[in-house]
Design an enzyme around this catalytic site. Structure first.
Site, PDB file in Angstrom:
ATOM      1  N   ARG A 179       7.200 -19.482 -11.041  1.00 46.70           N
ATOM      2  CA  ARG A 179       6.725 -19.556 -12.414  1.00 46.70           C
ATOM      3  C   ARG A 179       7.409 -20.727 -13.103  1.00 46.70           C
ATOM      4  O   ARG A 179       8.623 -20.914 -12.955  1.00 46.70           O
ATOM      5  CB  ARG A 179       7.049 -18.256 -13.178  1.00 46.70           C
ATOM      6  CG  ARG A 179       6.221 -17.063 -12.747  1.00 46.70           C
ATOM      7  CD  ARG A 179       6.576 -15.841 -13.561  1.00 46.70           C
ATOM      8  NE  ARG A 179       7.953 -15.413 -13.329  1.00 46.70           N
ATOM      9  CZ  ARG A 179       8.606 -14.529 -14.080  1.00 46.70           C
ATOM     10  NH1 ARG A 179       8.015 -13.996 -15.127  1.00 46.70           N
ATOM     11  NH2 ARG A 179       9.843 -14.204 -13.792  1.00 46.70           N
TER      12      ARG A 179
ATOM     13  N   HIS B 294       0.831  -1.217   0.000  1.00 45.95           N
ATOM     14  CA  HIS B 294       0.000   0.000   0.000  1.00 45.95           C
ATOM     15  C   HIS B 294       0.856   1.253   0.000  1.00 45.95           C
ATOM     16  O   HIS B 294       0.562   2.247  -0.709  1.00 45.95           O
ATOM     17  CB  HIS B 294      -0.923  -0.017   1.214  1.00 45.95           C
ATOM     18  CG  HIS B 294      -1.935   1.089   1.216  1.00 45.95           C
ATOM     19  ND1 HIS B 294      -1.671   2.333   1.780  1.00 45.95           N
ATOM     20  CD2 HIS B 294      -3.194   1.167   0.687  1.00 45.95           C
ATOM     21  CE1 HIS B 294      -2.720   3.107   1.628  1.00 45.95           C
ATOM     22  NE2 HIS B 294      -3.669   2.434   0.972  1.00 45.95           N
TER      23      HIS B 294
ATOM     24  N   ARG C 142      -7.795 -17.929 -16.643  1.00 51.01           N
ATOM     25  CA  ARG C 142      -6.860 -17.140 -17.454  1.00 51.01           C
ATOM     26  C   ARG C 142      -5.628 -17.961 -17.815  1.00 51.01           C
ATOM     27  O   ARG C 142      -5.134 -17.916 -18.947  1.00 51.01           O
ATOM     28  CB  ARG C 142      -6.451 -15.879 -16.709  1.00 51.01           C
ATOM     29  CG  ARG C 142      -7.489 -14.779 -16.779  1.00 51.01           C
ATOM     30  CD  ARG C 142      -6.911 -13.470 -16.322  1.00 51.01           C
ATOM     31  NE  ARG C 142      -7.732 -12.358 -16.744  1.00 51.01           N
ATOM     32  CZ  ARG C 142      -7.396 -11.078 -16.579  1.00 51.01           C
ATOM     33  NH1 ARG C 142      -6.244 -10.793 -15.993  1.00 51.01           N
ATOM     34  NH2 ARG C 142      -8.174 -10.120 -16.994  1.00 51.01           N
ATOM     35  N   ASN C 143      -5.118 -18.715 -16.841  1.00 55.91           N
ATOM     36  CA  ASN C 143      -3.976 -19.580 -17.133  1.00 55.91           C
ATOM     37  C   ASN C 143      -4.349 -20.652 -18.145  1.00 55.91           C
ATOM     38  O   ASN C 143      -3.576 -20.962 -19.065  1.00 55.91           O
ATOM     39  CB  ASN C 143      -3.478 -20.251 -15.844  1.00 55.91           C
ATOM     40  CG  ASN C 143      -2.652 -19.306 -14.993  1.00 55.91           C
ATOM     41  OD1 ASN C 143      -2.195 -18.268 -15.464  1.00 55.91           O
ATOM     42  ND2 ASN C 143      -2.449 -19.662 -13.738  1.00 55.91           N
TER      43      ASN C 143
END
Length: 460
Positions: free
Chosen positions: A406, A250, A360-361
């Site tokens: 990833r 933030h 989405r993947n």
């Protein structure tokens, strides 16, 4: 420092428990024959003594009985109503001289009388044997015994003494019951600790050992208190870490907003360069990363919010519409099979974000087909997302849910992201007390032909 009573230690509980179990079992088995023997043995009654005296007097008056066949019929000369009285004559060598077959009960009684050293009577199962009365004939010593059929009420527990197999079975059952109670006493707190440890391992940091176990005064109670203290520390550290990540993310937005504002002013003044374009691109990437970190932090800290009972298809409607449009733009087909009747308690935004990341993947890596389906099995709803893409290496099936992880092929793609999408998904599924598993789809030839993600969510 508080002191604990040594008798509350598990060592003494185990020792006393097994010692009592074995001692009571052995005592019951050993005492029963002694009680039975004392119950059945009694001093010789007067009328029985008179019977033996009458037999001895007859033999003394007619010594020729000892040398004739009348000796074997001696017991027939004395009867009482319908119960024949059998007389046994024993010489000085301990041999029965008026019977060719000596009953086992009589042989046992001879040993009892010898130990008692006085005339006694003993009740066997179906007969009463009494004696001896000593007398002499022609300077030879003899003893006379009597045996008569008789029954008298006996305590119920004598039945076990006469049935050894039943007695052994009851002893085993009794000891098993005592050991079972001891095992339950020790196993119950261990099961409570096991449940709490499993809940903590699955991400439920608010779970604690129940108060009943924690209030015990032995090592189990101490272990429960230590476990609860450890869980408090872990929950505090994890919560502080998540809040710190959220706070940092933030706070990073403030200088990032200023940087984007400066870039906008520069572009407005006509200051265009390759360097400024690069700075603008990296600022957008940084903003997206901070947004993902904030989302992960919010999902991890949303356990205090109340769930809503909603239809799954309704809460995912916008996500499914967007995914269908995105797949169509990429020339791929998204097949949706989610019945409208499926309902479960949920955090709608969090669950929608989790499914969105998965879709989405799947759309990104699929060749042409993506399928999402849901079905209720028992008390769980199973959501399955499949694609016909290249799948993953087996070692990566669990690692893809870790933050910032990833796969190797995703690192070479511009759209590879930061490895937070599936981490957010897993955090959202755990928030719903569910589970998520990834597995490869294998063709009949043994080749990978896609990836399947299975989500299990409790209905209640």
């Amino acid at each position: 420092m508080s002191t604990t009573n040594p008798l509350n230690r598990l060592f003494f509980k185990l020792l006393i428990g097994f010692w009592l179990c074995s001692s009571l079992t052995i005592a019951l088995v050993l005492i029963l024959p002694i009680i039975m023997q004392n119950q059945d043995r009694a001093p010789l009654e007067k009328h029985l003594q008179q019977v033996l005296q009458t037999v001895a007097k007859d033999i003394q008056q007619s010594p020729d009985i000892l040398t004739t066949n009348k000796l074997y019929k001696l017991h027939r000369q004395h009867s009482k109503q319908n119960k024949p009285l059998r007389i046994y004559l024993v010489n000085d060598d301990g041999q029965v001289i008026n019977s060719r077959k000596v009953p086992r009960s009589l042989r046992q009684f001879l040993l009892m009388a010898e130990d008692a050293q006085q005339p006694i009577s003993h009740q066997f199962r179906n007969e009463l044997i009494f004696g001896p009365l000593s007398f002499s004939v022609n300077q030879q010593a003899f003893q006379v015994y009597g045996r008569v059929p008789a029954n008298h009420p006996r305590p119920w527990f004598f039945y076990f003494s006469e049935n050894k197999l039943l007695t052994a079975s009851i002893a085993i059952l009794f000891s098993g019951l005592l050991c079972g109670l001891l095992a339950w006493h020790l196993g119950k707190p261990l099961n409570s600790l096991k449940r709490s440890a499993n809940a903590l391992a699955q991400g439920d940091l608010s779970h604690r050992v129940d108060k009943t176990t924690a209030s015990r005064s032995d090592e189990m109670g101490q272990l429960a208190l230590t476990f609860n203290s450890m869980a408090d520390s872990i929950e505090a550290m994890v919560t502080n870490q998540q809040r710190l990540m959220g706070d940092i993310s933030h706070e990073l937005r403030t200088p990032l907003t200023r940087l984007q504002l400066a870039l906008a002013l520069s572009r407005k003044k006509g200051q265009q360069s390759e360097e400024l374009e690069r700075i603008g691109y990296e600022a957008l990437q940084l903003e997206a990363l901070i947004s993902e970190l904030l989302t992960l932090s919010r999902v991890s800290l949303a356990s205090h919010e109340n769930k809503l009972m909603l239809e799954l298809a309704e809460s995912l409607s916008q996500v499914l519409d967007d995914a269908e449009f995105e797949a169509e733009q990429q020339g791929k087909n998204l097949h949706i099979d989610i019945p409208d009747a499926l309902q479960l308690p949920q955090h709608p935004k969090t669950l929608s974000r989790a499914i969105e990341n998965i879709l989405r993947n799947a759309i990104c890596y699929a060749s042409s087909q993506i399928t999402i389906s849901a079905i209720q099995v028992g008390k769980h709803i199973l959501i399955t997302v499949e694609d016909d893409g290249p799948g993953l290496e087996p070692k990566e099936l669990d690692a893809i849910f870790k933050p910032f992880y990833r796969p190797d092929d995703a690192r070479d793609r511009q759209s590879g992201g930061w490895g937070l999408g599936l981490a957010i998904t897993q955090a959202a599924i755990k928030l719903h007390q569910g589970s998520i598993v990834a597995e490869n789809l294998i063709s009949p030839a043994g080749q990978r032909q896609g990836l399947k993600l299975r989500i299990s969510l409790p209905v209640s």
